[in-house]
Scaffold this motif. Structure first.
Motif, PDB file in Angstrom:
ATOM      1  N   ALA A   1     167.462  57.449  76.983  1.00  0.00           N
ATOM      2  CA  ALA A   1     168.471  56.395  76.871  1.00  0.00           C
ATOM      3  C   ALA A   1     169.041  55.939  78.205  1.00  0.00           C
ATOM      4  CB  ALA A   1     169.616  56.885  75.978  1.00  0.00           C
ATOM      5  N   ASP A   2     168.775  56.679  79.284  1.00  0.00           N
ATOM      6  CA  ASP A   2     169.368  56.351  80.571  1.00  0.00           C
ATOM      7  C   ASP A   2     168.558  55.260  81.244  1.00  0.00           C
ATOM      8  OD1 ASP A   2     170.306  58.334  83.512  1.00  0.00           O
ATOM      9  OD2 ASP A   2     170.551  56.222  83.036  1.00  0.00           O
ATOM     10  N   SER A   3     169.164  54.073  81.424  1.00  0.00           N
ATOM     11  CA  SER A   3     168.444  52.943  82.002  1.00  0.00           C
ATOM     12  C   SER A   3     168.755  52.739  83.480  1.00  0.00           C
ATOM     13  CB  SER A   3     168.781  51.667  81.215  1.00  0.00           C
ATOM     14  OG  SER A   3     170.173  51.408  81.291  1.00  0.00           O
ATOM     15  N   ASN A   4     169.506  53.639  84.092  1.00  0.00           N
ATOM     16  CA  ASN A   4     169.837  53.516  85.519  1.00  0.00           C
ATOM     17  C   ASN A   4     169.556  54.842  86.216  1.00  0.00           C
ATOM     18  OD1 ASN A   4     171.179  50.756  85.624  1.00  0.00           O
ATOM     19  ND2 ASN A   4     172.345  51.749  84.015  1.00  0.00           N
ATOM     20  N   ALA A   5     168.315  55.275  86.145  1.00  0.00           N
ATOM     21  CA  ALA A   5     167.989  56.647  86.497  1.00  0.00           C
ATOM     22  C   ALA A   5     167.426  56.819  87.901  1.00  0.00           C
ATOM     23  CB  ALA A   5     167.014  57.221  85.477  1.00  0.00           C
ATOM     24  N   ALA A   6     166.582  55.909  88.358  1.00  0.00           N
ATOM     25  CA  ALA A   6     165.867  56.113  89.623  1.00  0.00           C
ATOM     26  C   ALA A   6     166.795  55.920  90.820  1.00  0.00           C
ATOM     27  CB  ALA A   6     164.689  55.149  89.713  1.00  0.00           C
ATOM     28  N   ILE A   7     166.707  56.842  91.789  1.00  0.00           N
ATOM     29  CA  ILE A   7     167.532  56.788  92.997  1.00  0.00           C
ATOM     30  C   ILE A   7     166.642  57.010  94.216  1.00  0.00           C
ATOM     31  CG2 ILE A   7     169.657  57.519  91.853  1.00  0.00           C
ATOM     32  CD1 ILE A   7     169.108  60.369  92.830  1.00  0.00           C
ATOM     33  N   ALA A   8     167.163  56.684  95.389  1.00  0.00           N
ATOM     34  CA  ALA A   8     166.375  56.790  96.610  1.00  0.00           C
ATOM     35  C   ALA A   8     165.880  58.212  96.844  1.00  0.00           C
ATOM     36  CB  ALA A   8     167.200  56.311  97.800  1.00  0.00           C
ATOM     37  N   GLU A   9     166.687  59.214  96.489  1.00  0.00           N
ATOM     38  CA  GLU A   9     166.280  60.595  96.708  1.00  0.00           C
ATOM     39  C   GLU A   9     165.009  60.940  95.945  1.00  0.00           C
ATOM     40  OE1 GLU A   9     169.317  59.563  96.413  1.00  0.00           O
ATOM     41  OE2 GLU A   9     170.214  60.243  98.305  1.00  0.00           O
ATOM     42  N   HIS A  10     164.781  60.292  94.806  1.00  0.00           N
ATOM     43  CA  HIS A  10     163.528  60.518  94.076  1.00  0.00           C
ATOM     44  C   HIS A  10     162.340  60.042  94.917  1.00  0.00           C
ATOM     45  CE1 HIS A  10     165.999  60.142  90.113  1.00  0.00           C
ATOM     46  NE2 HIS A  10     166.070  61.366  90.612  1.00  0.00           N
ATOM     47  N   CYS A  11     162.472  58.880  95.515  1.00  0.00           N
ATOM     48  CA  CYS A  11     161.403  58.360  96.372  1.00  0.00           C
ATOM     49  C   CYS A  11     161.201  59.244  97.604  1.00  0.00           C
ATOM     50  CB  CYS A  11     161.728  56.932  96.810  1.00  0.00           C
ATOM     51  SG  CYS A  11     161.907  55.732  95.477  1.00  0.00           S
ATOM     52  N   PHE A  12     162.301  59.701  98.207  1.00  0.00           N
ATOM     53  CA  PHE A  12     162.185  60.573  99.378  1.00  0.00           C
ATOM     54  C   PHE A  12     161.436  61.852  99.026  1.00  0.00           C
ATOM     55  CE2 PHE A  12     166.426  58.573 100.830  1.00  0.00           C
ATOM     56  CZ  PHE A  12     165.756  57.554 101.497  1.00  0.00           C
ATOM     57  N   HIS A  13     161.725  62.403  97.861  1.00  0.00           N
ATOM     58  CA  HIS A  13     161.074  63.637  97.420  1.00  0.00           C
ATOM     59  C   HIS A  13     159.570  63.420  97.243  1.00  0.00           C
ATOM     60  CE1 HIS A  13     160.573  67.529  95.625  1.00  0.00           C
ATOM     61  NE2 HIS A  13     160.292  67.049  94.424  1.00  0.00           N
ATOM     62  N   ALA A  14     159.195  62.273  96.646  1.00  0.00           N
ATOM     63  CA  ALA A  14     157.779  61.957  96.481  1.00  0.00           C
ATOM     64  C   ALA A  14     157.107  61.731  97.834  1.00  0.00           C
ATOM     65  CB  ALA A  14     157.624  60.717  95.593  1.00  0.00           C
ATOM     66  N   PHE A  15     157.757  60.988  98.706  1.00  0.00           N
ATOM     67  CA  PHE A  15     157.225  60.748 100.047  1.00  0.00           C
ATOM     68  C   PHE A  15     157.053  62.070 100.786  1.00  0.00           C
ATOM     69  CE2 PHE A  15     157.482  56.290 101.970  1.00  0.00           C
ATOM     70  CZ  PHE A  15     156.325  56.449 102.712  1.00  0.00           C
ATOM     71  N   ASP A  16     158.040  62.946 100.645  1.00  0.00           N
ATOM     72  CA  ASP A  16     157.997  64.236 101.322  1.00  0.00           C
ATOM     73  C   ASP A  16     156.801  65.070 100.864  1.00  0.00           C
ATOM     74  OD1 ASP A  16     159.435  65.647 103.345  1.00  0.00           O
ATOM     75  OD2 ASP A  16     160.108  67.084 101.835  1.00  0.00           O
ATOM     76  N   ALA A  17     156.447  64.937  99.596  1.00  0.00           N
ATOM     77  CA  ALA A  17     155.326  65.718  99.060  1.00  0.00           C
ATOM     78  C   ALA A  17     154.025  65.366  99.761  1.00  0.00           C
ATOM     79  CB  ALA A  17     155.200  65.488  97.556  1.00  0.00           C
TER      80      ALA A  17
ATOM     81  N   TRP B   1     158.673  53.763 104.840  1.00  0.00           N
ATOM     82  CA  TRP B   1     158.460  54.858 105.767  1.00  0.00           C
ATOM     83  C   TRP B   1     159.662  55.104 106.677  1.00  0.00           C
ATOM     84  CZ3 TRP B   1     155.769  58.989 107.068  1.00  0.00           C
ATOM     85  CH2 TRP B   1     155.714  59.404 108.391  1.00  0.00           C
ATOM     86  N   LYS B   2     160.237  54.056 107.226  1.00  0.00           N
ATOM     87  CA  LYS B   2     161.366  54.223 108.147  1.00  0.00           C
ATOM     88  C   LYS B   2     162.560  54.855 107.437  1.00  0.00           C
ATOM     89  CE  LYS B   2     160.173  50.487 111.364  1.00  0.00           C
ATOM     90  NZ  LYS B   2     160.629  49.197 111.968  1.00  0.00           N
ATOM     91  N   GLU B   3     162.817  54.435 106.215  1.00  0.00           N
ATOM     92  CA  GLU B   3     163.909  55.039 105.441  1.00  0.00           C
ATOM     93  C   GLU B   3     163.626  56.512 105.172  1.00  0.00           C
ATOM     94  OE1 GLU B   3     165.402  51.917 102.251  1.00  0.00           O
ATOM     95  OE2 GLU B   3     163.235  51.773 102.547  1.00  0.00           O
ATOM     96  N   PHE B   4     162.386  56.813 104.827  1.00  0.00           N
ATOM     97  CA  PHE B   4     162.026  58.203 104.561  1.00  0.00           C
ATOM     98  C   PHE B   4     162.197  59.065 105.800  1.00  0.00           C
ATOM     99  CE2 PHE B   4     158.475  61.253 105.160  1.00  0.00           C
ATOM    100  CZ  PHE B   4     158.977  62.275 104.348  1.00  0.00           C
ATOM    101  N   MET B   5     161.739  58.587 106.956  1.00  0.00           N
ATOM    102  CA  MET B   5     161.832  59.384 108.175  1.00  0.00           C
ATOM    103  C   MET B   5     163.281  59.594 108.597  1.00  0.00           C
ATOM    104  SD  MET B   5     158.959  60.601 108.947  1.00  0.00           S
ATOM    105  CE  MET B   5     159.411  61.279 110.552  1.00  0.00           C
ATOM    106  N   ALA B   6     164.127  58.571 108.381  1.00  0.00           N
ATOM    107  CA  ALA B   6     165.553  58.736 108.687  1.00  0.00           C
ATOM    108  C   ALA B   6     166.161  59.811 107.783  1.00  0.00           C
ATOM    109  CB  ALA B   6     166.273  57.406 108.498  1.00  0.00           C
ATOM    110  N   TRP B   7     165.767  59.815 106.520  1.00  0.00           N
ATOM    111  CA  TRP B   7     166.242  60.836 105.581  1.00  0.00           C
ATOM    112  C   TRP B   7     165.750  62.222 105.986  1.00  0.00           C
ATOM    113  CZ3 TRP B   7     163.086  63.942 102.513  1.00  0.00           C
ATOM    114  CH2 TRP B   7     163.743  64.716 101.546  1.00  0.00           C
TER     115      TRP B   7
END
Length: 249
Positions: A16-32, A235-241
């Motif tokens: 039911a949650d329609s506002n779920a995805a956040i930047a940290e999810h992308c960072f975690h995937a990029f980090d993998a 990429w730049k956002e991920f590296m800053a994180w």
């Protein structure tokens, strides 16, 4: 994103949650994939470990100003995953095992962007037209037309009701006894400029049916519509994180 490799059960779960995805999810995937391609240690995730059906998409950004992103890999699942483990797993699968593309290499990282799609609000549609372009993704399932009886002799494909036993045997030998299935994420239809009929017909072909598409075939479809909460980082956002959160870069 024209299409996506798909791993699906027959009954995708609701969320039911329609506002779920956040930047940290992308960072975690990029980090993998970053850590898989280097000797670095992954940053431990701190976001809530909820369960979602999810897709991980990798795009390559053109070096030209204003260049459009090009799909580099996209694989997901309709089976709800604990999100920490699921994001890392499908980040690697979509980066290295999407059969449409060679595995992503370390030299490509600076041109990549990662999009996470968490699938939510699954609903059974009342018909194959009961969804909205630009709002819903579609997941279709239908019996193979050679076995379901929805084709007539005028379709250009032999009918299972043919009076010839040998023709019937030849036709059904190649027909799958399982349901044919396909999905398109919500973004695909607007990106391709498709209306509902065009999207449905494309999904029918994507599912594996290459014969004539009749109105009876369309009406035989069981359609589940869903929505997607998305987030994208480059990429730049991920590296800053990573510089801020990792002990090593």
């Amino acid at each position: 994103m024209m299409s996506s490799e798909l791993l699906v059960p027959r009954n995708p779960p609701a969320n039911a949650d329609s506002n779920a995805a956040i930047a940290e999810h992308c960072f975690h995937a990029f980090d993998a994939i970053y850590c898989a391609l280097t000797t670095c240690t992954p940053v431990l995730p701190e976001f809530a470990d909820e369960k979602y059906p999810l897709f991980v998409t990798w795009n390559t950004r053109s070096t030209r100003l204003g260049g459009s992103p090009r799909l580099r890999g996209c694989i997901g699942t309709f089976e709800a995953q604990p999100i920490r483990e699921g994001l890392a797993e499908y980040a690697l699968i979509s980066a290295f095992k999407d059969s449409r593309f060679p595995a992503i290499q370390e030299r490509e990282l600076p041109n990549l962007e990662c999009m996470i799609s968490l699938l939510t609000n699954f609903e059974d549609a009342s018909s194959y037209l009961d969804w909205t372009v630009g709002v819903h993704g579609i997941y279709i399932s239908f019996a193979h037309p050679l076995l379901s009886g929805v084709l007539s002799d005028a379709s250009g494909t032999p009918s299972p009701s043919s009076s010839s036993p040998s023709l019937h045997a030849r036709s059904t030998r190649y027909a799958s006894h399982r349901l044919l299935t396909a999905t398109y994420l919500p973004d695909v239809m607007p990106e391709q400029g498709w209306n509902k009929i065009e999207a449905i017909d494309s999904a029918i072909h994507k599912a594996g049916w290459n014969g004539n598409i009749t109105e009876d075939l369309r009406r035989s479809i069981k359609l589940r519509r869903y929505q997607s909460s998305k987030c994208t980082v480059g990429w730049k956002e991920f590296m800053a994180w990573r510089k801020e959160n990792a002990t090593e870069v």
